[in-house]
Design an enzyme around this catalytic site. Sequence first.
Site, PDB file in Angstrom:
ATOM      1  N   LYS A 107       5.456  65.279  61.796  1.00 39.11           N
ATOM      2  CA  LYS A 107       5.558  66.531  62.553  1.00 39.11           C
ATOM      3  C   LYS A 107       4.609  67.534  61.904  1.00 39.11           C
ATOM      4  O   LYS A 107       4.876  68.055  60.827  1.00 39.11           O
ATOM      5  CB  LYS A 107       6.989  67.064  62.548  1.00 39.11           C
ATOM      6  CG  LYS A 107       7.178  68.208  63.521  1.00 39.11           C
ATOM      7  CD  LYS A 107       8.624  68.651  63.588  1.00 39.11           C
ATOM      8  CE  LYS A 107       8.836  69.604  64.737  1.00 39.11           C
ATOM      9  NZ  LYS A 107       7.885  70.725  64.769  1.00 39.11           N
ATOM     10  N   ASP A 135       2.640  70.887  61.178  1.00 36.47           N
ATOM     11  CA  ASP A 135       3.019  72.306  61.201  1.00 36.47           C
ATOM     12  C   ASP A 135       1.860  73.130  61.731  1.00 36.47           C
ATOM     13  O   ASP A 135       1.251  73.919  61.018  1.00 36.47           O
ATOM     14  CB  ASP A 135       3.399  72.737  59.780  1.00 36.47           C
ATOM     15  CG  ASP A 135       4.281  73.962  59.778  1.00 36.47           C
ATOM     16  OD1 ASP A 135       4.632  74.432  60.878  1.00 36.47           O
ATOM     17  OD2 ASP A 135       4.619  74.456  58.691  1.00 36.47           O
ATOM     18  N   GLU A 191       6.929  69.158  57.281  1.00 34.51           N
ATOM     19  CA  GLU A 191       7.980  69.767  58.097  1.00 34.51           C
ATOM     20  C   GLU A 191       9.038  68.762  58.538  1.00 34.51           C
ATOM     21  O   GLU A 191      10.203  69.100  58.695  1.00 34.51           O
ATOM     22  CB  GLU A 191       7.332  70.425  59.316  1.00 34.51           C
ATOM     23  CG  GLU A 191       8.294  71.195  60.194  1.00 34.51           C
ATOM     24  CD  GLU A 191       7.608  71.788  61.409  1.00 34.51           C
ATOM     25  OE1 GLU A 191       8.318  72.380  62.242  1.00 34.51           O
ATOM     26  OE2 GLU A 191       6.384  71.655  61.543  1.00 34.51           O
TER      27      GLU A 191
END
Length: 330
Positions: free
Chosen positions: A36, A38, A182
């Site tokens: 994921k 950021d 993240e």
Amino acid sequence: MYTTGVRTTSLAPMLAENGTAGVARALSEPSWVEVKWDGIRAIGTWAEGRMLLHARRGTDITARYPELTADGAPFLPVADAIVDGEIVAFDVHGRPSFSLLQNRMHLTRPREIEREVVRTPVVYMLFDLLRLDGHDLTGLPLRERRTLLEDVIADLDAPVQIPPVFDDVDAALAASREFGLEGVVVKDPRSRYRPGQRSPSWLKLKHTRMQEVVVVGIRPGKGDRESTLGSLLLAVPEPDRRRLRYVGRVGTGFTDRILRDLLTRLEPLRIDAAPLDGVPVLDASDALWVRPEVVGEVEFANWTPDGVLRHARWRGLRPDKRPDEIVVES
């Protein structure tokens, strides 16, 4: 809709739901896990030898990232394509940094953009291909779209990259935590691409709790911040989307530059009365109210029993989001 002559796209990105490791593991065997990033989501439209970039809400951000779009930018060896990905800035340790990206994402003046290209370089992390040479690919399974994407991007150098896919949810989560990332997004490799929809076929698993919020007020600064602001008063939409619910204030996470930028954006939005009910007397006593139009993001420890963010810290503005698009994180 996509037209080569005008080179426009109205595709909105497919969105992930919040999930747990247990549910995510059940999506497929083996698992399909992506980092994921950021950064900010961007749909890229390639046609006539140039790339156009649009943010999640459709805002044209092409000029803000000339290393991806101007002369000399990476050249896709196809007639036309639509790609989905994340624009990411990395810190000195090689970790994605949303705060660094703030230096780029709001600039509109060419000279400032040119300066920040050198100071704050970005990478376009691509993870999906929605159209290729006149063919709509959104109905194909993710695994097939990914194979085609890899073929298209294979010989390109930075700043356009395809990040790896992992097959172990728990190992990927542990690695992302160790490297200060993240979290991860777990996807069903059989999933079709559903533009603009939030789908349980894509699940996001985050280490740090984050919440999008709309700014409803300013509390004046004191001491070193006397000329700027002390904290922001925040809200989220009620489930009916017609009213706002107060969720507390945030006074940390700001740099001097961010404070100046926030004041510039919020001062023209000043109004006389609070745009919502339920603000505690102490918070409202010296508040300067603003129209609820500016969306930002905070990280926080948890929710209090009465629905207030505990230990909130400012992460940055989210110009790609409207207040009515805010989803309350559980």
